[in-house]
Design an enzyme around this catalytic site. Structure first.
Site, PDB file in Angstrom:
ATOM      1  N   ASP A 248       0.821  -1.208   0.000  1.00  0.00           N
ATOM      2  CA  ASP A 248       0.000   0.000   0.000  1.00  0.00           C
ATOM      3  C   ASP A 248       0.859   1.264   0.000  1.00  0.00           C
ATOM      4  O   ASP A 248       2.068   1.210   0.262  1.00  0.00           O
ATOM      5  CB  ASP A 248      -0.972   0.009   1.194  1.00  0.00           C
ATOM      6  CG  ASP A 248      -0.309  -0.412   2.514  1.00  0.00           C
ATOM      7  OD1 ASP A 248       0.932  -0.338   2.599  1.00  0.00           O
ATOM      8  OD2 ASP A 248      -1.024  -0.803   3.439  1.00  0.00           O
TER       9      ASP A 248
ATOM     10  N   HIS B 109      -7.452  -4.678   9.801  1.00  0.00           N
ATOM     11  CA  HIS B 109      -7.120  -4.481   8.388  1.00  0.00           C
ATOM     12  C   HIS B 109      -5.817  -5.201   8.017  1.00  0.00           C
ATOM     13  O   HIS B 109      -4.941  -5.425   8.858  1.00  0.00           O
ATOM     14  CB  HIS B 109      -7.102  -2.998   7.986  1.00  0.00           C
ATOM     15  CG  HIS B 109      -5.943  -2.192   8.463  1.00  0.00           C
ATOM     16  ND1 HIS B 109      -5.990  -0.821   8.579  1.00  0.00           N
ATOM     17  CD2 HIS B 109      -4.673  -2.528   8.853  1.00  0.00           C
ATOM     18  CE1 HIS B 109      -4.833  -0.367   9.003  1.00  0.00           C
ATOM     19  NE2 HIS B 109      -4.018  -1.387   9.182  1.00  0.00           N
TER      20      HIS B 109
ATOM     21  N   GLU C 149      -9.712  -1.861   4.781  1.00  0.00           N
ATOM     22  CA  GLU C 149     -10.394  -1.529   6.027  1.00  0.00           C
ATOM     23  C   GLU C 149     -11.632  -2.418   6.203  1.00  0.00           C
ATOM     24  O   GLU C 149     -12.088  -3.051   5.241  1.00  0.00           O
ATOM     25  CB  GLU C 149     -10.802  -0.044   5.991  1.00  0.00           C
ATOM     26  CG  GLU C 149      -9.610   0.921   5.880  1.00  0.00           C
ATOM     27  CD  GLU C 149      -8.810   1.087   7.178  1.00  0.00           C
ATOM     28  OE1 GLU C 149      -8.621   0.091   7.918  1.00  0.00           O
ATOM     29  OE2 GLU C 149      -8.357   2.207   7.445  1.00  0.00           O
TER      30      GLU C 149
HETATM   31  P1  PGA Z   1       2.041  -1.355  12.541  1.00  0.00           P
HETATM   32  O1  PGA Z   1       0.823  -1.298  11.506  1.00  0.00           O
HETATM   33  O2  PGA Z   1       2.980  -2.379  12.014  1.00  0.00           O
HETATM   34  O3  PGA Z   1       2.624   0.027  12.540  1.00  0.00           O
HETATM   35  O4  PGA Z   1       1.449  -1.752  13.853  1.00  0.00           O
HETATM   36  C1  PGA Z   1       0.347  -2.494  10.983  1.00  0.00           C
HETATM   37  C2  PGA Z   1      -0.878  -2.233  10.135  1.00  0.00           C
HETATM   38  O5  PGA Z   1      -1.609  -1.257  10.400  1.00  0.00           O
HETATM   39  O6  PGA Z   1      -1.119  -3.009   9.207  1.00  0.00           O
END
Ligand code: PGA
Length: 266
Positions: A71, A142, A147
């Protein structure tokens, strides 16, 4: 091919990163032109440190690897410190020898993002598909920026970010007005086509999402639950992220049995 969903409760984040990095390096040894799907966020950083070390200290080459990131934000310039293109350069790409032309991000610029997203999907197919996809999980379940209520068949597209995701990431923006509210993400259907999925989750903040993803019903309301439909997915959890699982002892026993029965896969 094995069909399996493995749940590994690791002693620490370091153990999880050691195991995931070892999987990536083993896959690279057996297929030097590996196609890797990468994730951003705090979760995969330990894996990237280990891959950089393997390149610097052991001479491991990523020279024939192709990469696709999950993403990227819409509305940030490529050199904005919060862009995922900069994140990946800082944590991985500047430290290994993957050729720049082999690095791909979902499209975030241009007048026709929908057709650019279709081209991104076509590029994945043209490279033979993703061999190994790294994932984190959001506190709302997610994966990528799919989402809650994302179609389980979704493909790469622009997503509106939820308030929960915006709040989780607000700390990175000194000026709240700069925080993007849109991102382009691989779809859940795209992720499910990767041959293997390795998902790491750390911290208590993710514990409910992890339980819902692994032990709940498959539902677009918890996008990570779609991984129950994947034939080869492994969850690497620290004890905090595993803390709400109801079958924790069973997963430990299954891991011990796997190590005994098929040591080369465990
Ligand atoms: P993080 O985010 O690794 O910063 O916890 C993971 C995500 O939101 O997919």
């Amino acid at each position: 091919m094995l069909s399996r969903m493995r749940i590994l409760e690791c002693a620490s984040r370091d153990e999880a990163a050691d195991l995931v990095a070892a999987e990536v390096l083993a896959a690279l040894r057996s297929k030097p032109d590996l196609v890797l799907g990468f994730a951003t966020g705090s979760t995969p950083v330990g894996v990237y440190e280990r891959l950089v070390r393997a390149h610097r200290e052991d001479g491991v080459s990523f020279g024939r690897v192709t990469t696709f990131n999950l993403d990227e934000y819409v509305g940030l310039s490529p050199d904005h410190p919060c862009s995922y293109r900069i994140f990946m350069r800082r944590h991985l790409f500047d430290g290994i020898d993957v050729p720049p032309q082999n690095i791909h991000f979902p499209p975030v610029e241009g007048a026709d993002l929908a057709s650019a997203c279709r081209e991104f999907e076509a590029r994945i197919r043209a490279c033979g598909g993703i061999d190994l996809q790294l994932l984190g999980i959001g506190s709302n379940g997610h994966i990528g920026f799919n989402e809650p209520t994302s179609s389980l068949a979704s493909r790469t597209r622009v997503m509106t970010l939820t308030d929960k995701t915006l709040a989780d990431n607000a700390r990175f923006y000194a000026d709240p007005g700069e925080q993007p509210r849109l991102a382009t993400t691989m779809g859940i259907g795209t992720i499910l086509e990767a041959r293997r999925v390795l998902l790491q989750s750390f911290g208590f903040k993710k514990a409910l999402a992890v339980r819902t993803a692994i032990e709940g019903s498959v539902s677009s309301f918890c996008p990570a639950s779609a991984l129950q439909m994947h034939p080869d997915v492994t969850f690497y959890l620290d004890s905090e992220s595993a803390s709400l699982l109801t079958m924790r002892d069973y997963y430990r026993r299954a891991r011990e049995d796997e190590a005994r029965l098929a040591p080369e896969d465990a």
